[in-house]
Design an enzyme around this catalytic site. Structure first.
Site, PDB file in Angstrom:
ATOM      1  CD  GLU A  17      -2.752  -1.266   2.444  1.00 54.06           C
ATOM      2  OE1 GLU A  17      -3.564  -0.362   2.679  1.00 54.06           O
ATOM      3  OE2 GLU A  17      -2.572  -2.237   3.206  1.00 54.06           O
ATOM      4  CE1 TYR A 211      -7.016   4.414  -0.555  1.00 58.83           C
ATOM      5  CE2 TYR A 211      -6.731   2.248  -1.532  1.00 58.83           C
ATOM      6  CZ  TYR A 211      -6.827   3.051  -0.420  1.00 58.83           C
ATOM      7  OH  TYR A 211      -6.760   2.500   0.827  1.00 58.83           O
ATOM      8  NE  ARG A 249     -12.604   3.543   6.901  1.00 62.58           N
ATOM      9  CZ  ARG A 249     -11.553   3.158   6.158  1.00 62.58           C
ATOM     10  NH1 ARG A 249     -10.530   3.961   5.956  1.00 62.58           N
ATOM     11  NH2 ARG A 249     -11.541   1.963   5.621  1.00 62.58           N
ATOM     12  CG  ASN A 266      -7.674   1.790   7.939  1.00 64.16           C
ATOM     13  OD1 ASN A 266      -6.686   2.278   8.466  1.00 64.16           O
ATOM     14  ND2 ASN A 266      -7.792   1.647   6.633  1.00 64.16           N
ATOM     15  N   GLY A 270      -6.911   6.205   5.817  1.00 64.14           N
ATOM     16  CA  GLY A 270      -6.448   6.938   4.654  1.00 64.14           C
ATOM     17  C   GLY A 270      -6.842   8.400   4.716  1.00 64.14           C
TER      18      GLY A 270
END
Length: 303
Positions: A17, A211, A249, A266, A270
């Protein structure tokens, strides 16, 4: 802002990632610098972590995704060096990175998760399909951004998906598909901000949908009334059971009857232009810049 000192925005790294982390990191870096923070990019794939001490960094904004950035490794190193950092500590990061062990913890606390099974190379995939039904998802237990995840519609799909997922992690999960809706909830300092509903144009919310694609539809808040409040409470409970800190998250699913099933956490959310945490923050009246500063401010508190 002098109270923060010199801040390293730790991004990039060497996980699958890396590209996403760099996108998130550049956004965080720009937001901090625009608000007068002495922030600098720091890529652990390009220099050793010891350089954080050598170069006089006072704290770290961790925006590494996947691999050693979210599994407690870098958190442990920073603890050892005495450098405050954003996000979850060693334990919550390590457990949160492992979808199987997270499910075990949530189940033990009585929180709802989708039915699942561990897969191995010699698993009877037909029996797994008979138990979980079709479609189902096959995914590596460790990792994020939907890397190595496959939606399976046949027994043959499951066998091929296992091989694909096993390239990323030896521990592979088969998970019952819960198809009433996909959601996420941002939790900041233990308080749920809002949910967001995700409606991808692709088969599921995969890497490209997360994304790069602009046809994914996001609705925030994702639920209304008591359903929204229930989802927020579950997200806060999931956060606490995990031992999360700072921000995280919580992703969840809803079935056709409206029941909620926790999917995964998460612990390094992000922060790209397509990311969910900033959407939830905006719903709570918090700009991207304000969110970044609020997350950084958690490093001023004792862990």
């Amino acid at each position: 802002m002098k109270e923060f000192g010199k801040v390293a925005v730790v991004m990039g790294g060497s996980s699958s990632e890396r590209e996403v982390s760099l996108m998130s990191g550049q956004g965080v870096l720009a937001a901090l610098q625009a608000q007068g923070v002495d922030a600098h990019a720091f890529d652990p794939a390009e220099k050793p972590l010891s350089a954080l001490k050598d170069e006089g960094f006072a704290r770290a904004f961790l925006i590494l995704h996947g691999g050693q950035g979210e599994d407690g490794t870098i958190q442990g190193a920073l603890e050892f060096m005495g450098i405050p950092y954003t996000g979850c500590g060693v334990m919550a990061s390590a457990i949160g990175m492992d979808k199987w062990r997270t499910k075990l913890m949530w189940q033990a606390a009585g929180l709802p998760v989708p039915a699942y099974e561990l897969l191995a190379a010699d698993s009877d995939f037909a029996t797994v399909v008979a138990r979980l039904g079709l479609p189902l998802f096959v995914k590596p237990a460790n990792g994020g951004s939907s890397v190595g995840v496959t939606k399976c519609k046949s027994v043959a799909d499951v066998a091929a998906a296992y091989q694909a997922a096993a390239q990323y992690d030896p521990l592979v999960l088969a998970e019952k598909a819960v198809l009433g809706g996909e959601f996420s909830c941002a939790v900041l300092d233990g308080k749920a901000l809002a949910t967001v509903k995700i409606q991808p144009a692709t088969e599921f919310y995969d890497y490209d949908a997360k994304y790069y694609r602009d046809d994914t539809v996001y609705t925030c808040p994702g639920l209304v009334g008591e359903q929204e409040q229930t989802a927020r409470r579950l997200a806060e409970q999931a956060y606490r059971v995990l031992g999360a800190d700072g921000w995280a998250r919580i992703d969840f699913l809803q079935d056709e009857e409206g029941a909620i099933f926790l999917l995964e956490p998460n612990t390094a959310p992000g922060m790209t232009s397509h990311s969910l945490f900033p959407m939830c923050a905006r719903e709570a009246g918090m700009s991207y810049e304000a969110l970044v500063l609020r997350v950084l401010a958690t490093t001023l508190e004792s862990r």
